[in-house]
Design an enzyme around this catalytic site. Structure first.
Site, PDB file in Angstrom:
ATOM      1  N   TYR A 176       0.845  -1.200   0.000  1.00 21.51           N
ATOM      2  CA  TYR A 176       0.000   0.000   0.000  1.00 21.51           C
ATOM      3  C   TYR A 176       0.883   1.255   0.000  1.00 21.51           C
ATOM      4  CZ  TYR A 176      -3.795  -3.299   0.992  1.00 21.51           C
ATOM      5  OH  TYR A 176      -4.695  -4.332   0.915  1.00 21.51           O
ATOM      6  N   ARG A 224       3.551  -1.271  10.582  1.00 20.43           N
ATOM      7  CA  ARG A 224       3.514  -2.606   9.977  1.00 20.43           C
ATOM      8  C   ARG A 224       4.358  -2.619   8.706  1.00 20.43           C
ATOM      9  NH1 ARG A 224      -1.306  -7.047   8.833  1.00 20.43           N
ATOM     10  NH2 ARG A 224      -0.018  -8.633   9.802  1.00 20.43           N
ATOM     11  N   GLY A 321      -4.439 -13.827  12.880  1.00 20.27           N
ATOM     12  CA  GLY A 321      -5.398 -13.213  11.965  1.00 20.27           C
ATOM     13  C   GLY A 321      -6.556 -14.140  11.698  1.00 20.27           C
ATOM     14  N   ARG A 322      -6.388 -14.969  10.685  1.00 24.77           N
ATOM     15  CA  ARG A 322      -7.494 -15.833  10.270  1.00 24.77           C
ATOM     16  C   ARG A 322      -7.908 -16.813  11.360  1.00 24.77           C
ATOM     17  NH1 ARG A 322      -4.631 -17.817   5.149  1.00 24.77           N
ATOM     18  NH2 ARG A 322      -2.864 -17.232   6.462  1.00 24.77           N
ATOM     19  N   ALA A 395     -22.210 -29.782   6.013  1.00 21.30           N
ATOM     20  CA  ALA A 395     -23.509 -29.140   6.239  1.00 21.30           C
ATOM     21  C   ALA A 395     -24.283 -29.881   7.322  1.00 21.30           C
ATOM     22  CB  ALA A 395     -24.314 -29.112   4.941  1.00 21.30           C
ATOM     23  N   ALA A 459     -30.240 -43.997   5.516  1.00 24.95           N
ATOM     24  CA  ALA A 459     -31.525 -43.641   6.133  1.00 24.95           C
ATOM     25  C   ALA A 459     -32.654 -43.793   5.125  1.00 24.95           C
ATOM     26  CB  ALA A 459     -31.466 -42.206   6.633  1.00 24.95           C
TER      27      ALA A 459
HETATM   28  C1  FMN Z   1      -9.704 -11.078   5.071  1.00 33.53           C
HETATM   29  C2  FMN Z   1      -8.381 -10.459   5.353  1.00 33.53           C
HETATM   30  C3  FMN Z   1      -8.254  -9.088   5.374  1.00 33.53           C
HETATM   31  C4  FMN Z   1      -7.023  -8.507   5.652  1.00 33.53           C
HETATM   32  N1  FMN Z   1      -6.940  -7.151   5.755  1.00 33.53           N
HETATM   33  C5  FMN Z   1      -5.803  -6.590   6.233  1.00 33.53           C
HETATM   34  C6  FMN Z   1      -5.778  -5.227   6.622  1.00 33.53           C
HETATM   35  O1  FMN Z   1      -6.800  -4.552   6.618  1.00 33.53           O
HETATM   36  N2  FMN Z   1      -4.599  -4.716   7.041  1.00 33.53           N
HETATM   37  C7  FMN Z   1      -3.474  -5.479   7.167  1.00 33.53           C
HETATM   38  O2  FMN Z   1      -2.446  -4.972   7.580  1.00 33.53           O
HETATM   39  N3  FMN Z   1      -3.496  -6.787   6.848  1.00 33.53           N
HETATM   40  C8  FMN Z   1      -4.630  -7.367   6.416  1.00 33.53           C
HETATM   41  N4  FMN Z   1      -4.678  -8.716   6.206  1.00 33.53           N
HETATM   42  C9  FMN Z   1      -3.512  -9.546   6.540  1.00 33.53           C
HETATM   43  C10 FMN Z   1      -3.624 -10.039   7.981  1.00 33.53           C
HETATM   44  O3  FMN Z   1      -3.469  -8.994   8.899  1.00 33.53           O
HETATM   45  C11 FMN Z   1      -2.555 -11.099   8.291  1.00 33.53           C
HETATM   46  O4  FMN Z   1      -1.302 -10.534   8.124  1.00 33.53           O
HETATM   47  C12 FMN Z   1      -2.679 -12.321   7.410  1.00 33.53           C
HETATM   48  O5  FMN Z   1      -3.993 -12.803   7.439  1.00 33.53           O
HETATM   49  C13 FMN Z   1      -1.713 -13.420   7.839  1.00 33.53           C
HETATM   50  O6  FMN Z   1      -1.887 -13.746   9.175  1.00 33.53           O
HETATM   51  P1  FMN Z   1      -2.676 -15.068   9.637  1.00 33.53           P
HETATM   52  O7  FMN Z   1      -2.002 -16.228   9.007  1.00 33.53           O
HETATM   53  O8  FMN Z   1      -2.597 -15.075  11.124  1.00 33.53           O
HETATM   54  O9  FMN Z   1      -4.061 -14.915   9.123  1.00 33.53           O
HETATM   55  C14 FMN Z   1      -5.891  -9.319   5.889  1.00 33.53           C
HETATM   56  C15 FMN Z   1      -6.029 -10.693   5.845  1.00 33.53           C
HETATM   57  C16 FMN Z   1      -7.253 -11.270   5.601  1.00 33.53           C
HETATM   58  C17 FMN Z   1      -7.373 -12.757   5.627  1.00 33.53           C
HETATM   59  S1  SF4 Z   2     -10.876 -20.932   6.875  1.00 28.47           S
HETATM   60 FE1  SF4 Z   2     -10.702 -19.929   4.901  1.00 28.47          FE
HETATM   61  S2  SF4 Z   2     -12.191 -18.270   5.049  1.00 28.47           S
HETATM   62 FE2  SF4 Z   2     -11.812 -18.933   7.148  1.00 28.47          FE
HETATM   63  S3  SF4 Z   2     -10.193 -17.622   7.888  1.00 28.47           S
HETATM   64 FE3  SF4 Z   2      -9.224 -19.444   7.045  1.00 28.47          FE
HETATM   65  S4  SF4 Z   2      -8.717 -18.884   4.977  1.00 28.47           S
HETATM   66 FE4  SF4 Z   2     -10.215 -17.417   5.672  1.00 28.47          FE
END
Ligand code: FMN
Ligand code: SF4
Length: 646
Positions: A176, A224, A321-322, A395, A459
């Protein structure tokens, strides 16, 4: 409090701010705010759920500092107007009730957005270098505009502070705007904001100095960074160590380490094939070089990994994060040694892809994600009435759990010897072990909820009638599509499903028909076993329906086997020697030699069973693949939603 995760549950500090543990929810775009940037009830409820789940610090989603060229998503938080402060305050107050701290992530997307999002304005960047993913040429900011933009970041920080934020994070990662200034890959300027390292740092350093001047010496500032951009002329781990040192000198309170830009997307949000901790060397190097705290994401899926990274001194705070999209209770479950109850992220990237397509945050394995307000509390009105759920796939299991939570007496039927349904097929390609984890987790939930599971049981209407159920949930799945084509019944034709289950015999050269996820993954699996592959796809593009990041990741492995790709070709005939395919545009027919033909043409709902049950029972709900034939995300959401409102 858990003894197992003693590092995770130590208090930590960023500047003078005390944080109750070492877990941080990094910024994640959610697109749940009002279109004008105020926090909505939905976004407040979304963050409240994560705060309630025990995380120490939440960093808001990308929060806009500029309404003209700074729009990242349609329903994004913003700190551009005084009127937004009161709403942001509500959000922060809510999070504070759980003793969780909150930083606001200050963001400008630079070249990684579109003029469509920015009300028709041409997008801006340090220089006219187009992002290969977004494919829109930015205009270079003038020198004066750079200074104005710095002012907007500073004003955003002041608004965040006014709303009660515990600190701010400057988003200088992921390609960015601020990252674009730092990187030689995107910064080709010749004024004081480009060229030398010092000049590329200037934009960020002036933002920091501005925030310090306005928000005071004790207001925490995190920055960051993408430690490695994975671009030939981009920033490397070594560059980032230097940047981090200079940021410490500039008075920053924390460094948050991530990796990647849009052009190296798989390193920002990793597909399921990546290992936990694969990028820990970057944060480790930064942590060694600075004495301020380091936050780092590392594709963490389990508390054990988080603890180990802290133990190894990779970072001071772990970014989850996720993992917190998939299970907002991740931290509390670890704290109470219930880690085996955590629903783990499977790395499918639906969350990120859906956001990119203009939707709000959703998670394939957590149907409440982004819908916390709508799915607040389960009605406890089942009163012990029996509900039959037919089919123990994603499901069916999801519906069964919700119904059990609602005090229904649930009986779950499955024809197989193991719960999981199509997931037991989806976990068979290479590197899909996270799906196996999901099956194990969902199956264990059936036990915990005391759901009666009848395996190896087909079933029938009579059998279900004996239960006198108040409702029947049909999650009976779908069957592979076999089109009526000359020769398709031959013994050399098999379905991808039967290949993955290990039921089909595959010999020699293979033609895989259909390049959806199942087709591509089956092709890769067979290629890895030594089969020469031809992949046939009727659509103009191979893998067109697959998330682009997942597709690129898969292809980076599959291409090593040198498969033959035939996009834009339709299967017209099968013979003993292979297949005939017709080029869609020219109509030309070609012969493809193959010993085995693998069909991966999707699935169609099992309608006969549906009709039979609909005639026999008053209340029938059809869910999952039996309803429309889809992916995990649809199956889980369907099962959850229909069971929630029964
Ligand atoms: C849906 C989504 C949206 C994200 N939006 C941002 C964001 O707004 N700002 C940012 O710095 N990183 C963003 N990221 C990156 C996450 O902060 C993080 O670095 C990334 O998901 C890897 O970490 P994880 O493996 O713990 O998910 C986003 C990631 C995901 C999955
Ligand atoms: S399971 Fe899939 S949708 Fe849910 S946080 Fe992880 S990557 Fe994203």
């Amino acid at each position: 409090m858990s003894m197992k995760y003693s590092k995770m549950f130590q208090t930590g500090r960023i500047g003078r701010l005390e944080i109750k543990n070492r877990t941080v929810m990094p910024a994640m775009g959610v697109n749940l705010a009002n279109p004008t940037g105020e926090a909505s009830p939905e976004i407040i409820r979304y963050y409240e759920e994560r705060a309630k789940g025990g995380v120490g610090l939440i960093i808001t989603e990308v929060t806009r500092v500029d309404d003209v060229t700074g729009v990242g998503t349609t329903n994004q938080l913003a700190v551009t107007k005084l009127s937004q402060i009161a709403w942001l305050e509500r959000l922060i107050d809510t999070v504070h009730k759980y003793d969780t701290k909150m930083f606001v992530q200050l963001h400008h997307p630079g070249r990684q957005t579109s003029s469509a999002l920015c009300n028709g304005e041409q997008i801006v960047a340090p220089s006219e270098v187009m992002c290969q993913v977004t494919q829109e040429m930015p205009r270079a900011l003038s020198n004066e505009e750079c200074k104005e933009m710095i002012g907007k970041f500073v004003q955003g920080a002041a608004f965040a502070q006014a709303a009660g934020a515990d600190g701010v994070e400057i988003h200088a990662a992921h390609g960015y705007l601020v990252n674009e200034f730092l990187s030689p890959h995107t910064n080709k300027r010749t004024d004081e904001y480009g060229g030398s390292y010092e000049n590329r740092m200037r934009f960020l350093l002036e933002i920091i100095a501005g925030i310090r001047a306005v928000c005071g010496p004790n207001f925490p500032i995190s920055v960051r960074l993408s430690a490695d951009e994975f671009m030939p002329d981009g920033l490397t781990g070594e560059d980032t160590v230097q940047i981090a040192k200079d940021l410490e000198k500039a008075g920053v309170d924390a460094i948050n380490i991530s990796t990647g830009i849009y052009e190296s997307m798989a390193t920002i949000v990793e597909p399921g094939s990546y290992q936990e901790g694969w990028k820990k060397q970057y944060a480790t190097a930064v942590k060694k070089a600075v004495s301020i705290p380091v936050i780092a994401v590392n594709n963490i899926k389990k508390p054990e990994t988080a603890e180990q990274l802290l133990e190894e001194e990779v970072c001071d705070f772990v970014g989850l994060g996720r993992s917190l999209l998939a299970d907002p209770e991740f931290v509390n479950k670890a704290a109470s040694d219930k880690e085996n109850e955590i629903r783990s992220c499977i790395g499918c990237l639906f969350c990120f892809g859906h956001l990119g397509a203009g939707g709000h945050i959703k998670c394939a394995v957590n149907p409440r994600c982004g819908r916390e307000l709508e799915y607040a509390d389960y009605k406890k009105d089942g009163n012990g009435q029996t509900v039959a759920v037919i089919g123990g796939g994603p499901a069916g299991m999801q519906a069964a759990r919700v119904l059990a939570k609602r005090d229904y007496n649930v009986v779950l039927f499955d024809e197989g010897s193991k719960l999981g349904g199509t997931l037991n097929v989806a976990d068979k390609p290479l590197l899909k072990d996270k799906i196996t984890t999901l099956v194990d987790h969902m199956s264990a939930q059936m036990n915990r909820e005391n759901i009666e599971v009848r395996l190896n049981t087909k079933a029938t209407v009579e059998m279900v009638k004996e239960l006198n159920p108040s409702a029947v949930f049909l999650a009976a799945g779908a069957t592979p599509i076999v089109p009526p084509i000359d020769g398709i019944k031959g013994s050399n034709v098999v379905t991808a499903e039967s290949v993955l289950k290990g039921e089909a015999r595959v010999t020699g050269k293979v033609a895989v028909i259909g390049s959806g996820l199942t087709g591509c993954e089956t092709a890769e699996l067979l290629a890895s076993k030594g089969h020469k592959i031809t992949l046939v796809e009727m659509a103009p593009k191979i893998g067109g329906s697959i998330n682009p990041t997942i597709f690129m990741d898969l292809m980076s492995r599959f291409n090593k086997f040198e498969p033959v790709m035939l996009p834009g070709h339709q299967l017209v005939k099968v013979s003993e020697h292979g297949v005939a395919v017709k080029e869609v545009t020219s109509g030309e027919v070609k012969e493809v030699e193959a010993d085995t033909i693998v069909l991966a043409l999707g699935v169609s709902p099992r309608r006969t069973l549906v009709e039979e049950f609909k005639q026999a029972f008053d209340t029938v709900r059809v869910i999952g693949d039996a309803s429309r034939g889809g992916r995990i995300v649809e199956a889980v959401a369907d099962g959850f939603g229909k069971a929630f409102v029964l």
